[in-house]
Design a protein around this motif. Sequence first.
Motif, PDB file in Angstrom:
ATOM      1  N   TYR A  46       0.713  -1.260   0.499  1.00  0.00           N
ATOM      2  CA  TYR A  46       0.017  -0.107  -0.061  1.00  0.00           C
ATOM      3  C   TYR A  46       1.032   1.308   0.017  1.00  0.00           C
ATOM      4  O   TYR A  46       1.691   0.925  -0.131  1.00  0.00           O
ATOM      5  CB  TYR A  46      -0.872   0.433   1.018  1.00  0.00           C
TER       6      TYR A  46
ATOM      7  N   SER B  78      -3.952 -12.169   7.768  1.00  0.00           N
ATOM      8  CA  SER B  78      -5.613 -11.913   7.756  1.00  0.00           C
ATOM      9  C   SER B  78      -7.201 -12.481   6.610  1.00  0.00           C
ATOM     10  O   SER B  78      -6.336 -14.213   6.291  1.00  0.00           O
ATOM     11  CB  SER B  78      -4.795 -10.952   6.153  1.00  0.00           C
ATOM     12  N   MET B 104      -5.435  -8.678  10.494  1.00  0.00           N
ATOM     13  CA  MET B 104      -5.737  -7.437   9.156  1.00  0.00           C
ATOM     14  C   MET B 104      -6.450  -7.554   8.059  1.00  0.00           C
ATOM     15  O   MET B 104      -6.464  -8.674   6.616  1.00  0.00           O
ATOM     16  CB  MET B 104      -4.415  -7.328   8.775  1.00  0.00           C
ATOM     17  N   ARG B 106      -8.360  -8.477   4.442  1.00  0.00           N
ATOM     18  CA  ARG B 106      -8.373  -7.611   3.299  1.00  0.00           C
ATOM     19  C   ARG B 106      -9.774  -8.364   2.288  1.00  0.00           C
ATOM     20  O   ARG B 106     -10.770  -9.047   3.011  1.00  0.00           O
ATOM     21  CB  ARG B 106      -7.206  -8.224   2.607  1.00  0.00           C
ATOM     22  N   GLN B 115      -6.106  -5.618  -0.816  1.00  0.00           N
ATOM     23  CA  GLN B 115      -6.597  -4.489  -0.403  1.00  0.00           C
ATOM     24  C   GLN B 115      -7.030  -4.357   0.751  1.00  0.00           C
ATOM     25  O   GLN B 115      -7.840  -5.394   1.319  1.00  0.00           O
ATOM     26  CB  GLN B 115      -7.678  -3.323  -1.921  1.00  0.00           C
ATOM     27  N   PRO B 116      -7.416  -3.387   1.556  1.00  0.00           N
ATOM     28  CA  PRO B 116      -8.801  -3.541   3.085  1.00  0.00           C
ATOM     29  C   PRO B 116      -9.995  -3.837   2.726  1.00  0.00           C
ATOM     30  O   PRO B 116      -9.898  -2.990   1.598  1.00  0.00           O
ATOM     31  CB  PRO B 116      -8.244  -1.619   3.616  1.00  0.00           C
ATOM     32  N   GLN B 118     -13.664  -5.216   4.742  1.00  0.00           N
ATOM     33  CA  GLN B 118     -14.330  -5.526   6.196  1.00  0.00           C
ATOM     34  C   GLN B 118     -15.309  -6.483   6.803  1.00  0.00           C
ATOM     35  O   GLN B 118     -16.692  -6.060   7.032  1.00  0.00           O
ATOM     36  CB  GLN B 118     -14.809  -4.299   6.929  1.00  0.00           C
ATOM     37  N   ASP B 169      -7.896  -3.362   9.428  1.00  0.00           N
ATOM     38  CA  ASP B 169      -7.807  -3.892   8.296  1.00  0.00           C
ATOM     39  C   ASP B 169      -7.020  -3.568   7.286  1.00  0.00           C
ATOM     40  O   ASP B 169      -6.158  -3.009   8.502  1.00  0.00           O
ATOM     41  CB  ASP B 169      -9.271  -2.647   7.463  1.00  0.00           C
ATOM     42  N   GLY B 170      -6.794  -3.822   6.480  1.00  0.00           N
ATOM     43  CA  GLY B 170      -5.300  -3.641   6.295  1.00  0.00           C
ATOM     44  C   GLY B 170      -4.682  -2.052   5.946  1.00  0.00           C
ATOM     45  O   GLY B 170      -3.718  -1.905   5.943  1.00  0.00           O
ATOM     46  N   MET B 171      -5.783  -1.587   5.731  1.00  0.00           N
ATOM     47  CA  MET B 171      -5.021  -0.369   5.872  1.00  0.00           C
ATOM     48  C   MET B 171      -4.683   0.429   7.461  1.00  0.00           C
ATOM     49  O   MET B 171      -3.825   0.910   7.563  1.00  0.00           O
ATOM     50  CB  MET B 171      -6.084   0.621   5.987  1.00  0.00           C
ATOM     51  N   THR B 256     -11.341   1.207  10.199  1.00  0.00           N
ATOM     52  CA  THR B 256     -10.543   2.679   9.396  1.00  0.00           C
ATOM     53  C   THR B 256     -11.862   3.169   8.487  1.00  0.00           C
ATOM     54  O   THR B 256     -12.133   4.642   9.274  1.00  0.00           O
ATOM     55  CB  THR B 256     -10.421   2.007   7.759  1.00  0.00           C
TER      56      THR B 256
END
Lengths: 224, 353
Positions: A46, B78, B104, B106, B115-116, B118, B169-171, B256
């Motif tokens: 990212y 993840s 986390m 994705r 990518q993020p 939920q 989340d991934g973010m 997020t």
Amino acid sequence: MLDKRLVIIIGHYGSGKSEFAVNYAVKMKENHDFVSIADLDIVNPYFRSREKREFFEEIGIKVYDSSIRNVAVDLPALPAELMGVILNPNSRSVLDVGGDPVGARVLARYSEQIKNVEYDMFFVINGRRPETSTVEGVLKYLKLIEATSKLKISGLINNTHLLKDTTVEDVEFGHELTKKVSWETDIPIRYEACIKDTALQITNKEILEKLFPINLYMREEWMS
Amino acid sequence: MSKVLMKGNEAVGAAAIKAGCKYFFGYPITPSSEIPEYMSKALPEAGGVFLQAESEVAAINMVYGAGGAGARVMTASSSPGISLKQEGITYIAGAEVPCVIVNMMRGGPGLGSIQPGQADYFQSTRGGGNGDYRTLCYAPSSIQEIVDLVILGFDKADYYRNPVLIVADGMIGQMMEAVEFKDPAPIDLPEKDWATTGTGGKRQPNVVNSLFLQAEELQAHNDRLEKKYKLIEENEVLYEAYGLEEAEVVLVAYGTTSRIVKTAMKQAEAKGIKVGIIRPITLWPFPHDVFKTIGNNAKGILTVEMSAGQMIDDVKIAVEGRLPVYFNGTQGGMVPTPASVLADIEKIAGGTK
């Protein structure tokens, strides 16, 4: 800007290399017609400068990134055009390299070509990252990354920050740290990077001489 | 200690070590790979053991073993990796073994994307494994909060003898933020006299197991677990709420998306719309009761998630049909924009004032 035509940005993981590289390319564009940025980050999935492709293209900066055109893929693929970016004497270029020795490894593949052109390689330092908060910590990464890249670092960037929470004290702390690193390595400090709001409050003359105010292009408005 | 800049995944590792975690078993996966990477370096330096397992299934069973022997232990992954761990998680819950599991999230389903996302809300709050069990589930929205909740999570896991999930989340995993590591407040925890630490020839062996062959014994075990879950529901609900009494529109979001929603809320307030927010910090237990304090000005609830709508079920349960519940969601790694949330707020409020 007195820097060389090809500017390579390296540093410890998470030091703010991409943000500095993006700002640097934008600044370059103010004085030069042909400017490009190459995102060689093979480490991060990212927050890579390629996410800002549209923004760059709008202001006339060419973007080169992975040959696989997809921001959601973390394959270590490099653009074939990179050799042209390195060798083209008519274009100013910024190479945004991934963090740590593992990120710098991509440079070794091009080091023979890069050595034959005029280049600057800047090492970005964030004194608020736990691993690079001491002179010893910075020197460890500096030496490892330089050795991996097979190139010579020509300047240090004090980019000590806590994103939007950055205070003058943070920048001054980073300045003192970078000065000591400069003393140990004989590599000069090239820029003192700092977010614009905080830059306005800086009074230290040594910092002001090399101040490089930056925008946080890589952060969304809801991020701190 | 002063503030430092850390990536969410690194901060999770540092927080676990601060909380006395001595063992980490895992298998790397984007966007949580920096957790095992950090632990592989930092945990041996702190006198612990990092081990990269051959698979997620192996990793969670190593966690089961270490936790059963009384150690503070963590694993992280993840979404698809957490799916693989579900069998181990229900065994751990059934055997009442404390541990901390970080997800986390994705994009999904299946391998989805890096990518993020939920979309593991159902899995986290309903139990992704078999049987009647619950896992205390924290949903941090910043790097500082994930640090604080990982540290708290280890204490709660020990206190309740239950797995604790940290669901971000991934973010959050990939984002850098300023963070401070404070010394956790000491809490009184019961001795782990149930752990398999060796009898020393002085007592009967302790057995850590989730198998009950007698129906009556399993019923009694389930009854006891239910009592524990009730206790957690009574005591462990965490949330952040703002402006509910006057609000015309109430936003509900976690992690997020709650940050995006807060940005939209400020924009709506600038346009004269009164907006309230409920941010669940525990997804289970869900903060049902705070929805009762929503005032009579409210025209509707807007749930915002990076999923096709999962928490919205809990929101509807909590609202008890008093108000319409609307949804704004993105998938595939797309992150909702404050502008789209603002547009929905305006629609629900009946236009800009």
